[in-house]
Design an enzyme around this catalytic site. Sequence first.
Site, PDB file in Angstrom:
ATOM      1  N   LYS A  22      57.041  42.576  16.612  1.00  0.00           N
ATOM      2  CA  LYS A  22      55.570  42.646  16.636  1.00  0.00           C
ATOM      3  C   LYS A  22      55.102  43.906  15.914  1.00  0.00           C
ATOM      4  CE  LYS A  22      53.551  44.396  20.416  1.00  0.00           C
ATOM      5  NZ  LYS A  22      52.673  45.567  20.174  1.00  0.00           N
ATOM      6  N   ASN A  23      55.743  45.048  16.188  1.00  0.00           N
ATOM      7  CA  ASN A  23      55.254  46.325  15.670  1.00  0.00           C
ATOM      8  C   ASN A  23      55.619  46.560  14.222  1.00  0.00           C
ATOM      9  OD1 ASN A  23      54.116  46.663  18.121  1.00  0.00           O
ATOM     10  ND2 ASN A  23      55.601  48.137  18.883  1.00  0.00           N
ATOM     11  N   ARG A  92      43.721  46.749  20.343  1.00  0.00           N
ATOM     12  CA  ARG A  92      43.374  48.125  20.018  1.00  0.00           C
ATOM     13  C   ARG A  92      44.181  48.653  18.833  1.00  0.00           C
ATOM     14  NH1 ARG A  92      45.895  51.977  20.075  1.00  0.00           N
ATOM     15  NH2 ARG A  92      44.090  53.323  20.111  1.00  0.00           N
ATOM     16  N   CYS A 116      43.679  52.175  26.273  1.00  0.00           N
ATOM     17  CA  CYS A 116      44.197  50.925  26.845  1.00  0.00           C
ATOM     18  C   CYS A 116      44.869  51.296  28.161  1.00  0.00           C
ATOM     19  CB  CYS A 116      45.179  50.271  25.873  1.00  0.00           C
ATOM     20  SG  CYS A 116      46.694  51.210  25.729  1.00  0.00           S
ATOM     21  N   ARG A 121      44.965  56.845  23.816  1.00  0.00           N
ATOM     22  CA  ARG A 121      45.268  56.375  22.459  1.00  0.00           C
ATOM     23  C   ARG A 121      44.316  56.965  21.400  1.00  0.00           C
ATOM     24  NH1 ARG A 121      48.371  51.726  23.234  1.00  0.00           N
ATOM     25  NH2 ARG A 121      49.284  52.144  21.188  1.00  0.00           N
ATOM     26  N   PRO A 122      44.192  58.279  21.332  1.00  0.00           N
ATOM     27  CA  PRO A 122      43.299  58.881  20.320  1.00  0.00           C
ATOM     28  C   PRO A 122      43.763  58.524  18.912  1.00  0.00           C
ATOM     29  CG  PRO A 122      44.755  60.534  21.230  1.00  0.00           C
ATOM     30  CD  PRO A 122      44.960  59.291  22.063  1.00  0.00           C
ATOM     31  N   ILE A 123      42.865  58.655  17.930  1.00  0.00           N
ATOM     32  CA  ILE A 123      43.254  58.377  16.536  1.00  0.00           C
ATOM     33  C   ILE A 123      42.949  59.573  15.633  1.00  0.00           C
ATOM     34  CG2 ILE A 123      43.012  55.859  16.769  1.00  0.00           C
ATOM     35  CD1 ILE A 123      40.333  56.146  15.230  1.00  0.00           C
ATOM     36  N   ASP A 124      42.904  60.764  16.219  1.00  0.00           N
ATOM     37  CA  ASP A 124      42.581  61.969  15.432  1.00  0.00           C
ATOM     38  C   ASP A 124      43.577  62.183  14.289  1.00  0.00           C
ATOM     39  OD1 ASP A 124      44.252  62.378  17.801  1.00  0.00           O
ATOM     40  OD2 ASP A 124      44.459  64.426  17.089  1.00  0.00           O
ATOM     41  N   ASP A 306      58.681  52.151  24.695  1.00  0.00           N
ATOM     42  CA  ASP A 306      58.359  50.745  24.950  1.00  0.00           C
ATOM     43  C   ASP A 306      59.380  50.055  25.838  1.00  0.00           C
ATOM     44  OD1 ASP A 306      56.914  50.067  21.657  1.00  0.00           O
ATOM     45  OD2 ASP A 306      56.169  51.098  23.438  1.00  0.00           O
ATOM     46  N   ILE A 328      55.639  60.189  26.032  1.00  0.00           N
ATOM     47  CA  ILE A 328      54.797  59.716  24.936  1.00  0.00           C
ATOM     48  C   ILE A 328      53.391  59.336  25.387  1.00  0.00           C
ATOM     49  CG2 ILE A 328      54.588  58.025  23.052  1.00  0.00           C
ATOM     50  CD1 ILE A 328      56.978  59.866  22.652  1.00  0.00           C
ATOM     51  N   ARG A 398      51.206  38.948  24.592  1.00  0.00           N
ATOM     52  CA  ARG A 398      50.828  39.707  23.391  1.00  0.00           C
ATOM     53  C   ARG A 398      52.074  40.102  22.604  1.00  0.00           C
ATOM     54  NH1 ARG A 398      48.788  44.811  24.866  1.00  0.00           N
ATOM     55  NH2 ARG A 398      49.186  45.129  22.649  1.00  0.00           N
TER      56      ARG A 398
END
Length: 426
Positions: A22-23, A92, A116, A121-124, A306, A328, A398
């Site tokens: 998936k990833n 997300r 989530c 889950r920041p995206i900086d 994971d 993480i 998912r």
Amino acid sequence: MCEYVIEGGKRLFGECSVQGAKNSALPILAAALLCDGKSVIYNCPDLLDVDATANILRHLGCSVSRNGHTVSVDSSEAMGNEIPEPLMREMRSSVIFLGAILAKNRKVRLSTPGGCEIGLRPIDLHLDAMRRLGAQITEEYGHIECTAPDGLKGTNITLSFPSVGATENIIIAASTAKGTTTVINAAREPEISDLADFLNGCGAKISGAGQGTVVIEGVKKLTGSSHSVITDRIVAATYMAATAITGGKVRLVNIIPAHLGPMIDLFEETGCKIKTDCRSVCIEAPSQLKSVKMIRTMPYPGFPTDIQAPVGAMLTKAKGTSVIIETIFENRFKYIGELIRFGAKVRVDGRMAVIEGVPALHGAKVKTSDLRGGAALIIAGLGAEGETVITDIKHIERGYESPEKTLSGLSGSIRRIDKNGSEESD
Ligand code: EPZ
């Protein structure tokens, strides 16, 4: 509303193949937007997250068709540069489209991807990197707008954390930037290398993927090509944990053992016998697993976050006490509250979980709250005595393609029940 019903206590035996990753599929499908013409992606898993990614590609103007595990994407007519909030909320990780849309259209508008179940889950790191490549970014009212009217320009980027998604967005965006980009402290996950292999097949010039430093020499254009997604190392390890808790013996085929490195060491520490060849792994579990002194999740090639939850579930029946430290994500122990309903003895203190093995688990009615936590509940149900019912299984679907079919094929007793009456498989 669908649920899994599991009759526990049956040892898993036999052989199974493992779905595509998936990833890896998600960033590759996003990158296909940037490649002129048609890309054909093979070994794409049949998952809700892949459906969501295909919906976003269609919204952006791509034509997307699917035939089993093959997804074709034609981006010739794709002029869209905005992902509306409902599509962002559906998945997300759709932030992975940031680099592709910006590179293709010089403008992108996204709603801020919320957190989530497992963390904020920041995206900086993603946004800072796009600024380094020459984008102007405004963030207001829950929306992010990036523009690069003169196009993106190659530069040097040092990541303060080897973020998988930020590394992927940089590689995609930089592949058609003017000049060369060097990413230092890049994520090294196998999915990064798979993305680079796909892009290089489309004419990109990326080297060092899977190492700590990646160099991307920008090219004028990318042309769609075909690519087969690598196998999902997390799904493989999940089925290994399921085998282990049931004391079974299973051979997983068409996988890449090298990607399972730190996980194989862990299974051997619990007393499992592992045999590998170039494309398969065989796991044979003892009747009683041994506990593991300490597991610390780390970026690849360390122990993957994971697989923390599936392994945590497996260790609830190990002899002795195991300790897991989750470095993480800040909220990746939510599944443990549900594990306790099976009779597991686990204490959580911040980023640490202490698992005291018990001789037996009993079946329970439990609820899934996130993808890998849901997989952990399946594992506990397989290892418990009696019946387990797992609700809210959409989270699991998912990332896992028909787990009930795979596990039933290994002699596990698991059914997917549609509460509207139809029993879908055994
Ligand atoms: C990818 O998420 C995976 N998702 C995750 O898998 C996986 O757990 C994660 O990598 C780590 O391996 C996909 O590939 C779709 P990160 P990603 O950026 O890219 C912090 C699953 O179960 N961070 O490496 O979001 C972040 O908060 C999913 O399949 C920032 O602070 O992971 C986290 O603490 C779950 N700022 C850490 O880095 C940023 O801008 C790791 O995040 C980005 C990340």
